[in-house]
Design an enzyme around this catalytic site. Sequence first.
Site, mmCIF file in Angstrom:
data_model
loop_
_atom_site.group_PDB
_atom_site.id
_atom_site.type_symbol
_atom_site.label_atom_id
_atom_site.label_comp_id
_atom_site.label_asym_id
_atom_site.label_seq_id
_atom_site.Cartn_x
_atom_site.Cartn_y
_atom_site.Cartn_z
ATOM 1 N N LYS A 98 -7.064 -4.990 -3.108
ATOM 2 C CA LYS A 98 -7.823 -5.517 -1.971
ATOM 3 C C LYS A 98 -8.736 -4.437 -1.417
ATOM 4 O O LYS A 98 -8.498 -3.246 -1.607
ATOM 5 C CB LYS A 98 -6.865 -6.016 -0.883
ATOM 6 C CG LYS A 98 -5.937 -4.940 -0.374
ATOM 7 C CD LYS A 98 -4.927 -5.483 0.617
ATOM 8 C CE LYS A 98 -4.042 -4.382 1.134
ATOM 9 N NZ LYS A 98 -4.760 -3.316 1.851
ATOM 10 N N CYS B 71 -2.272 -2.742 7.630
ATOM 11 C CA CYS B 71 -2.088 -3.663 6.511
ATOM 12 C C CYS B 71 -0.773 -4.446 6.586
ATOM 13 O O CYS B 71 -0.728 -5.619 6.229
ATOM 14 C CB CYS B 71 -2.221 -2.923 5.186
ATOM 15 S SG CYS B 71 -3.931 -2.388 4.944
ATOM 16 N N ASP C 130 0.777 -1.251 0.000
ATOM 17 C CA ASP C 130 0.000 0.000 0.000
ATOM 18 C C ASP C 130 0.809 1.304 0.000
ATOM 19 O O ASP C 130 0.456 2.236 0.747
ATOM 20 C CB ASP C 130 -0.961 0.006 1.195
ATOM 21 C CG ASP C 130 -2.027 -1.080 1.128
ATOM 22 O OD1 ASP C 130 -2.015 -1.860 0.162
ATOM 23 O OD2 ASP C 130 -2.857 -1.158 2.047
HETATM 24 C C1 VGL Z 1 -4.789 0.630 5.621
HETATM 25 C C2 VGL Z 1 -6.427 1.457 6.978
HETATM 26 C C3 VGL Z 1 -7.355 1.330 5.981
HETATM 27 C C4 VGL Z 1 -3.347 0.273 5.458
HETATM 28 C C5 VGL Z 1 -5.701 0.487 4.606
HETATM 29 O O1 VGL Z 1 -2.840 0.234 4.312
HETATM 30 O O2 VGL Z 1 -2.690 0.005 6.490
HETATM 31 N N1 VGL Z 1 -5.152 1.110 6.808
HETATM 32 N N2 VGL Z 1 -6.986 0.848 4.789
#
Ligand code: VGL
Length: 204
Positions: free
Chosen positions: A106, A151, A8
Amino acid sequence: MKALVIVDVQNDFCPGGALAVPGGDKVIKPINELTKSFDCVVQTQDWHPKDHLSFASNHDGKNPFDTTEMDYGEQVLWPDHCVQGTKGAQFHPDLNTKPSQLIVRKGFRRHIDSYSAFFENDQETVTGLNGYLQERNVNELVITGLATDFCVKWTVLDALKLGYKVTLIEDAVRGIDIEGSVETAMEEMKEAGVQISYSKNHLE
Ligand code: VGL
Ligand code: ZN
């Protein structure tokens, strides 16, 4: 065979983004360096529809960082982030994505959030990443990216459960840190068997 996993590294998780992780962009330099040392590189991309139920804006009277009950249990509610097709969902422009061989999206199901690169938050629905890595004979994962306490943590814990040898690169991760959640996450991951290392130890 060893794989580098980049979790991410998207605009919304970097400074100026909708769910900015403090120092989130600091992970980019070590990650770009690391990609040169791996024959297998995979990335994840948080990829939500606008009406996603992990967004506080889709619950009357709720604010970001409140929690709610989903079918699978408690869920933190977030500011709208990584909406499909938006600039916030794109990878940070400084991240070198050329070496990436697979991008796993995702969080695209409205009713289920997905922190882990392997299982969605119901801990049952798979992303398909395990099958891909199995077919490529990967048994060892080096994990980097954002966010340490969400994540990254769930990716590490699921990878350990699935039987991979897992190393977390401490200078290539950053966390959101809600009430000490980074420290708790580090403890949980260590308890589960993660190895902690630094990018300089993995460069060729
Ligand atoms: C994430 C919160 C919501 C992350 C993704 O990448 O850690 N955290 N969506
Ligand atoms: Zn998300």
